[in-house]
Design an enzyme around this catalytic site. Structure first.
Site: not given
Ligand code: 4LI
Ligand code: NI
Length: 184
Positions: A111, A154-155, A158
Protein backbone atom coordinates in the site's frame (compact mmCIF):
# COMPACT_ATOMS: atom_id res chain seq x y z
CA UNK A 1 -1.56 17.07 -5.39
CA UNK A 2 -0.30 16.81 -1.86
CA UNK A 3 2.03 14.02 -0.77
CA UNK A 4 0.69 10.59 0.04
CA UNK A 5 -0.56 10.26 3.59
CA UNK A 6 1.18 7.57 5.65
CA UNK A 7 -0.25 5.05 8.08
CA UNK A 8 -0.85 6.68 11.45
CA UNK A 9 -2.67 9.68 9.97
CA UNK A 10 -6.27 9.59 11.23
CA UNK A 11 -7.68 10.39 7.75
CA UNK A 12 -6.82 6.80 6.74
CA UNK A 13 -9.15 5.49 9.46
CA UNK A 14 -12.11 7.74 8.69
CA UNK A 15 -15.16 6.69 6.69
CA UNK A 16 -14.99 8.89 3.59
CA UNK A 17 -17.88 11.19 2.65
CA UNK A 18 -20.09 10.62 -0.40
CA UNK A 19 -19.19 12.62 -3.49
CA UNK A 20 -21.98 14.81 -4.84
CA UNK A 21 -22.92 15.45 -8.45
CA UNK A 22 -22.34 17.34 -10.62
CA UNK A 23 -18.67 17.03 -9.69
CA UNK A 24 -17.02 20.21 -8.51
CA UNK A 25 -13.96 21.46 -10.39
CA UNK A 26 -11.97 20.46 -7.30
CA UNK A 27 -13.27 16.87 -7.40
CA UNK A 28 -12.51 16.59 -11.15
CA UNK A 29 -8.98 17.77 -10.47
CA UNK A 30 -8.63 15.27 -7.63
CA UNK A 31 -9.65 12.40 -9.93
CA UNK A 32 -7.25 13.57 -12.63
CA UNK A 33 -4.39 13.99 -10.16
CA UNK A 34 -4.87 10.55 -8.61
CA UNK A 35 -4.93 8.87 -12.03
CA UNK A 36 -1.88 10.91 -13.11
CA UNK A 37 -0.01 9.67 -10.04
CA UNK A 38 -0.70 6.04 -11.01
CA UNK A 39 0.28 6.60 -14.66
CA UNK A 40 3.51 8.36 -13.64
CA UNK A 41 4.33 5.86 -10.90
CA UNK A 42 4.15 3.00 -13.43
CA UNK A 43 6.61 4.69 -15.79
CA UNK A 44 10.08 3.67 -14.59
CA UNK A 45 11.76 6.89 -15.81
CA UNK A 46 9.19 9.26 -14.33
CA UNK A 47 8.96 7.23 -11.11
CA UNK A 48 12.71 7.36 -10.62
CA UNK A 49 12.93 11.07 -11.38
CA UNK A 50 10.17 11.99 -8.90
CA UNK A 51 10.83 9.13 -6.46
CA UNK A 52 7.33 7.67 -6.82
CA UNK A 53 6.44 4.24 -5.54
CA UNK A 54 4.48 2.27 -8.13
CA UNK A 55 0.83 1.58 -7.49
CA UNK A 56 -2.22 0.25 -9.29
CA UNK A 57 -4.72 1.94 -6.99
CA UNK A 58 -4.95 5.17 -5.02
CA UNK A 59 -7.86 6.33 -2.86
CA UNK A 60 -8.66 9.96 -2.01
CA UNK A 61 -8.01 9.53 1.76
CA UNK A 62 -4.43 8.60 0.79
CA UNK A 63 -3.95 12.13 -0.50
CA UNK A 64 -5.64 13.58 2.57
CA UNK A 65 -9.14 13.97 1.10
CA UNK A 66 -11.87 12.07 2.94
CA UNK A 67 -14.16 11.52 -0.06
CA UNK A 68 -15.43 8.33 -1.69
CA UNK A 69 -13.23 8.40 -4.76
CA UNK A 70 -10.43 6.08 -5.90
CA UNK A 71 -8.37 5.70 -9.06
CA UNK A 72 -7.48 2.24 -10.37
CA UNK A 73 -4.99 1.51 -13.15
CA UNK A 74 -4.16 -2.14 -13.72
CA UNK A 75 -1.69 -2.36 -16.60
CA UNK A 76 -1.78 -5.10 -19.22
CA UNK A 77 0.76 -7.90 -18.98
CA UNK A 78 0.64 -8.29 -22.78
CA UNK A 79 3.50 -6.31 -24.39
CA UNK A 80 1.63 -6.32 -27.75
CA UNK A 81 -1.46 -4.67 -26.29
CA UNK A 82 -0.98 -1.37 -24.43
CA UNK A 83 -4.64 -1.22 -23.29
CA UNK A 84 -4.85 -1.40 -19.48
CA UNK A 85 -6.83 -4.28 -17.97
CA UNK A 86 -8.72 -1.73 -15.87
CA UNK A 87 -8.49 2.05 -15.85
CA UNK A 88 -11.25 3.75 -13.92
CA UNK A 89 -12.17 6.23 -11.22
CA UNK A 90 -14.56 4.71 -8.70
CA UNK A 91 -16.93 7.23 -7.13
CA UNK A 92 -19.22 6.24 -4.24
CA UNK A 93 -18.47 2.55 -4.89
CA UNK A 94 -20.36 -0.26 -3.18
CA UNK A 95 -19.80 -4.01 -3.51
CA UNK A 96 -23.26 -5.34 -4.33
CA UNK A 97 -22.37 -8.95 -5.21
CA UNK A 98 -19.45 -10.99 -3.86
CA UNK A 99 -18.35 -14.57 -4.47
CA UNK A 100 -18.13 -17.15 -1.70
CA UNK A 101 -14.80 -18.13 -3.25
CA UNK A 102 -11.93 -16.00 -1.96
CA UNK A 103 -8.62 -15.00 -3.53
CA UNK A 104 -5.33 -13.69 -2.18
CA UNK A 105 -2.14 -12.43 -3.82
CA UNK A 106 0.68 -14.95 -3.38
CA UNK A 107 3.14 -12.17 -2.50
CA UNK A 108 0.76 -10.35 -0.20
CA UNK A 109 -0.35 -6.75 -0.64
CA UNK A 110 1.46 -3.46 -0.51
CA UNK A 111 0.00 0.00 0.00
CA UNK A 112 1.35 3.43 -0.91
CA UNK A 113 0.44 4.58 2.62
CA UNK A 114 2.24 1.71 4.37
CA UNK A 115 6.02 1.90 4.25
CA UNK A 116 6.82 -1.36 6.00
CA UNK A 117 6.49 -4.73 4.34
CA UNK A 118 3.72 -6.56 6.14
CA UNK A 119 3.73 -10.18 5.07
CA UNK A 120 0.79 -12.50 4.90
CA UNK A 121 -2.22 -13.39 2.81
CA UNK A 122 -4.97 -10.82 2.51
CA UNK A 123 -8.17 -12.75 1.86
CA UNK A 124 -10.50 -11.01 -0.61
CA UNK A 125 -13.52 -12.07 -2.65
CA UNK A 126 -12.40 -13.61 -5.94
CA UNK A 127 -15.32 -12.05 -7.86
CA UNK A 128 -17.28 -8.92 -7.11
CA UNK A 129 -19.83 -6.66 -8.69
CA UNK A 130 -19.37 -3.01 -7.81
CA UNK A 131 -22.03 -0.38 -8.18
CA UNK A 132 -20.55 3.11 -8.43
CA UNK A 133 -20.82 6.38 -10.30
CA UNK A 134 -18.71 7.55 -13.21
CA UNK A 135 -17.40 11.09 -13.66
CA UNK A 136 -20.67 12.11 -15.37
CA UNK A 137 -22.73 10.84 -12.44
CA UNK A 138 -24.10 7.79 -14.26
CA UNK A 139 -24.57 4.75 -12.05
CA UNK A 140 -22.49 1.89 -13.44
CA UNK A 141 -21.82 -1.71 -12.50
CA UNK A 142 -18.40 -3.33 -12.81
CA UNK A 143 -18.04 -7.12 -12.76
CA UNK A 144 -14.49 -8.00 -11.77
CA UNK A 145 -12.45 -11.06 -10.89
CA UNK A 146 -8.97 -11.95 -9.69
CA UNK A 147 -6.33 -9.18 -9.54
CA UNK A 148 -8.55 -6.25 -10.63
CA UNK A 149 -11.16 -7.39 -8.08
CA UNK A 150 -8.50 -7.50 -5.34
CA UNK A 151 -7.24 -4.03 -6.19
CA UNK A 152 -10.75 -2.55 -6.11
CA UNK A 153 -11.50 -4.21 -2.76
CA UNK A 154 -8.25 -2.75 -1.36
CA UNK A 155 -9.28 0.72 -2.60
CA UNK A 156 -12.89 0.48 -1.38
CA UNK A 157 -11.49 -0.56 2.02
CA UNK A 158 -9.58 2.76 2.11
CA UNK A 159 -12.90 4.60 1.73
CA UNK A 160 -14.10 2.80 4.85
CA UNK A 161 -10.99 3.36 6.97
CA UNK A 162 -9.68 -0.19 6.52
CA UNK A 163 -6.05 -1.09 5.69
CA UNK A 164 -4.95 -4.35 4.05
CA UNK A 165 -3.15 -5.68 7.13
CA UNK A 166 -6.41 -5.55 9.12
CA UNK A 167 -7.37 -8.69 7.14
CA UNK A 168 -4.19 -10.72 7.81
CA UNK A 169 -4.63 -13.59 10.27
CA UNK A 170 -2.70 -12.58 13.40
CA UNK A 171 -1.85 -16.09 14.64
CA UNK A 172 -0.79 -17.40 11.24
CA UNK A 173 -0.41 -14.76 8.49
CA UNK A 174 -0.30 -17.47 5.81
CA UNK A 175 -3.33 -19.42 6.95
CA UNK A 176 -6.05 -19.55 4.33
CA UNK A 177 -9.59 -20.89 4.27
CA UNK A 178 -9.89 -23.81 1.84
CA UNK A 179 -12.16 -21.81 -0.49
CA UNK A 180 -9.29 -19.49 -1.42
CA UNK A 181 -7.31 -19.32 -4.65
CA UNK A 182 -3.82 -17.88 -4.50
CA UNK A 183 -3.08 -15.52 -7.38
CA UNK A 184 0.50 -15.36 -8.66
C1 4LI B 1 6.41 -1.23 -11.14
C2 4LI B 1 5.86 -0.70 -12.28
C3 4LI B 1 5.40 -8.81 -5.05
C4 4LI B 1 5.29 -8.16 -3.81
C5 4LI B 1 4.31 -8.95 -5.89
C6 4LI B 1 5.62 -1.90 -10.21
C7 4LI B 1 4.51 -0.85 -12.54
C8 4LI B 1 4.06 -7.60 -3.44
C9 4LI B 1 3.08 -8.38 -5.54
C10 4LI B 1 4.27 -2.06 -10.44
C11 4LI B 1 2.94 -7.71 -4.30
C12 4LI B 1 3.73 -1.52 -11.61
C13 4LI B 1 1.41 -4.35 -6.15
C14 4LI B 1 -0.31 -4.29 -4.63
C15 4LI B 1 1.25 -5.98 -4.51
C16 4LI B 1 3.94 -6.91 -2.14
C17 4LI B 1 -1.11 -1.29 -4.89
C18 4LI B 1 4.07 -3.81 -8.69
C19 4LI B 1 2.57 -1.88 -8.68
C20 4LI B 1 3.06 -4.63 -7.97
C21 4LI B 1 1.52 -2.65 -7.98
C22 4LI B 1 -3.38 -2.20 -4.27
C23 4LI B 1 -2.41 -4.39 -3.34
C24 4LI B 1 -2.02 -2.51 -4.88
C25 4LI B 1 1.91 -8.56 -6.47
C26 4LI B 1 4.11 -7.10 0.29
C27 4LI B 1 0.70 -0.03 -3.88
N1 4LI B 1 0.31 -3.73 -5.69
N2 4LI B 1 1.90 -5.45 -5.57
N3 4LI B 1 0.13 -5.38 -4.01
N4 4LI B 1 3.43 -2.75 -9.48
N5 4LI B 1 2.07 -3.83 -7.27
N6 4LI B 1 -1.46 -3.69 -4.20
N7 4LI B 1 1.72 -7.13 -3.93
N8 4LI B 1 4.15 -7.64 -1.04
N9 4LI B 1 -0.20 -1.16 -3.91
O1 4LI B 1 3.61 -5.75 -2.09
O2 4LI B 1 -1.23 -0.47 -5.77
S1 4LI B 1 -4.00 -3.84 -3.95
CL1 4LI B 1 2.05 -1.69 -11.96
NI1 NI C 1 -3.57 1.14 -0.16
Amino acid sequence: MKDIVRDGDPVLRQVAKKVEFPLSAEDRQLAADMMAYLVNSQDPKIAEKHQLRAGVGLAAPQVGVSKQMAAVLVPTDNPDDPKPVLKTVLINPLIIVQSVKDAALAEGEGCLSVDKDIRGYVPRHDRITIRCQDMAGNTIRLKLKDYPAIVCQHEIDHLNGILFYDHINKENPFKLKDNTVVIE
